[in-house]
Scaffold this active site. Structure first.
Site, PDB file in Angstrom:
ATOM      1  N   CYS A   8      26.861  11.931  40.929  1.00 62.96           N
ATOM      2  CA  CYS A   8      26.830  12.122  42.384  1.00 62.96           C
ATOM      3  C   CYS A   8      27.931  13.085  42.850  1.00 62.96           C
ATOM      4  O   CYS A   8      28.974  13.187  42.216  1.00 62.96           O
ATOM      5  CB  CYS A   8      27.006  10.763  43.061  1.00 62.96           C
ATOM      6  SG  CYS A   8      26.506  10.788  44.789  1.00 62.96           S
ATOM      7  N   ASP A 130      27.131  -0.727  45.533  1.00 64.12           N
ATOM      8  CA  ASP A 130      28.353   0.082  45.498  1.00 64.12           C
ATOM      9  C   ASP A 130      29.514  -0.787  45.970  1.00 64.12           C
ATOM     10  O   ASP A 130      29.313  -1.787  46.666  1.00 64.12           O
ATOM     11  CB  ASP A 130      28.186   1.290  46.439  1.00 64.12           C
ATOM     12  CG  ASP A 130      29.133   2.430  46.122  1.00 64.12           C
ATOM     13  OD1 ASP A 130      30.013   2.284  45.253  1.00 64.12           O
ATOM     14  OD2 ASP A 130      28.992   3.495  46.765  1.00 64.12           O
TER      15      ASP A 130
HETATM   16  O1  LIG Z   1      30.972  10.511  47.277  1.00 66.85           O
HETATM   17  C1  LIG Z   1      31.160  10.683  48.483  1.00 66.85           C
HETATM   18  O2  LIG Z   1      32.029  11.442  48.925  1.00 66.85           O
HETATM   19  C2  LIG Z   1      30.324   9.931  49.459  1.00 66.85           C
HETATM   20  C3  LIG Z   1      30.502  10.184  50.810  1.00 66.85           C
HETATM   21  C4  LIG Z   1      29.753   9.519  51.734  1.00 66.85           C
HETATM   22  C5  LIG Z   1      28.813   8.590  51.335  1.00 66.85           C
HETATM   23  C6  LIG Z   1      28.621   8.337  49.990  1.00 66.85           C
HETATM   24  C7  LIG Z   1      29.368   8.995  49.051  1.00 66.85           C
HETATM   25  N1  LIG Z   1      29.186   8.738  47.701  1.00 66.85           N
HETATM   26  C8  LIG Z   1      28.133   7.880  47.270  1.00 66.85           C
HETATM   27  C9  LIG Z   1      27.888   7.721  45.841  1.00 66.85           C
HETATM   28  O3  LIG Z   1      26.733   7.584  45.435  1.00 66.85           O
HETATM   29  C10 LIG Z   1      28.999   7.568  44.864  1.00 66.85           C
HETATM   30  O4  LIG Z   1      28.572   8.025  43.624  1.00 66.85           O
HETATM   31  C11 LIG Z   1      29.351   6.099  44.755  1.00 66.85           C
HETATM   32  O5  LIG Z   1      29.899   5.682  45.971  1.00 66.85           O
HETATM   33  C12 LIG Z   1      30.341   5.812  43.635  1.00 66.85           C
HETATM   34  O6  LIG Z   1      31.487   6.560  43.793  1.00 66.85           O
HETATM   35  P1  LIG Z   1      32.671   6.395  42.753  1.00 66.85           P
HETATM   36  O7  LIG Z   1      33.222   5.013  42.894  1.00 66.85           O
HETATM   37  O8  LIG Z   1      33.667   7.435  43.138  1.00 66.85           O
HETATM   38  O9  LIG Z   1      32.099   6.646  41.387  1.00 66.85           O
END
Ligand SMILES: O=C(O)c1ccccc1NCC(=O)[C@H](O)[C@H](O)COP(=O)(O)O
Length: 212
Positions: A8, A130
């Protein structure tokens, strides 16, 4: 059953190519200006053009207006809409209007939070569990926070689902084993700094996922 992965928050051709080459099943583009991973419509179009048909293009939105959805779907030729902070009613309306599968993000800290997923039955096509971010956080995701994966054990999932939140190459095997996830999602765990994806970390993560 194999485990597949969504990478992502991709925003450069080189890191997108690394995700595709490493075998990602999905790639995610964030359309949310406060995020360090935000892509413009033009950027998303250029990135989407590099994605083979076999790889799903997922647009990530925070309670979006219809106009943004329409523009992003057209620019990035999206295959699915991932919604954060959207009600089941809004998710259903977006799915009906766009005719695209909706992935509803459910923010989890406690077992009670998980129950929220049931409200999306009939309104979304997939749940993305999440980690819940702090109330004063500017982002609802992408913060590298994890939740207690054992909460997902013995939970009656209302829809197909994916696991997200604080995953990286070192913990994804344990996370999948504990939770039973067959689709995992990562963002900051494959970055060298917020919003800066790292090709080697993407490759390591996908290599580990492929071995599960
Ligand atoms: O990643 C971002 O900046 C974001 C911003 C706004 C809404 C969602 C967002 N990310 C969503 C995702 O799918 C991420 O991959 C997920 O939250 C996991 O993130 P991480 O813990 O950093 O792997």
């Amino acid at each position: 059953m194999p485990v597949t992965a969504k990478i992502c928050g991709l925003s450069t051709p080189a890191t997108l190519d690394a995700a595709v080459a490493g075998g990602a099943s999905h790639v995610g583009f964030v359309f949310f200006p406060p995020s360090p991973r935000h892509v413009t419509l033009d950027q998303s179009a250029g990135l989407a053009a590099r994605v083979p048909d076999a790889v799903g293009r997922v647009g990530v939105f925070v309670d979006p207006e219809d106009a943004l959805l329409d523009q992003a779907i057209a620019a990035a030729r999206l295959d699915a809409i991932q919604l954060h902070r959207a009600t089941p009613e809004r998710a259903a309306a977006i799915g009906a209007r766009t005719r695209l599968p909706v992935w509803a993000a459910v923010a989890v800290k406690t077992r009670t939070d998980l129950e929220t997923a049931h409200a999306f039955r009939g309104a979304a096509q997939r749940i993305l569990y999440d980690a819940k971010t702090p109330e004063d956080a500017k982002l609802p995701g992408g913060m590298g926070l994890r939740f207690d994966w054992t909460l997902l054990q013995d939970f009656s999932h209302p829809l197909p689902w994916a696991l997200s939140g604080g995953l990286d190459a070192d913990n994804v095997a344990e996370a999948a084993a504990i939770s039973g996830a067959r689709l995992v999602d990562v963002s900051s765990g494959v970055e060298s700094a917020p919003g800066v994806k790292d090709k080697d970390k993407i490759a390591d993560f996908l290599k580990t996922v492929a071995s599960l």
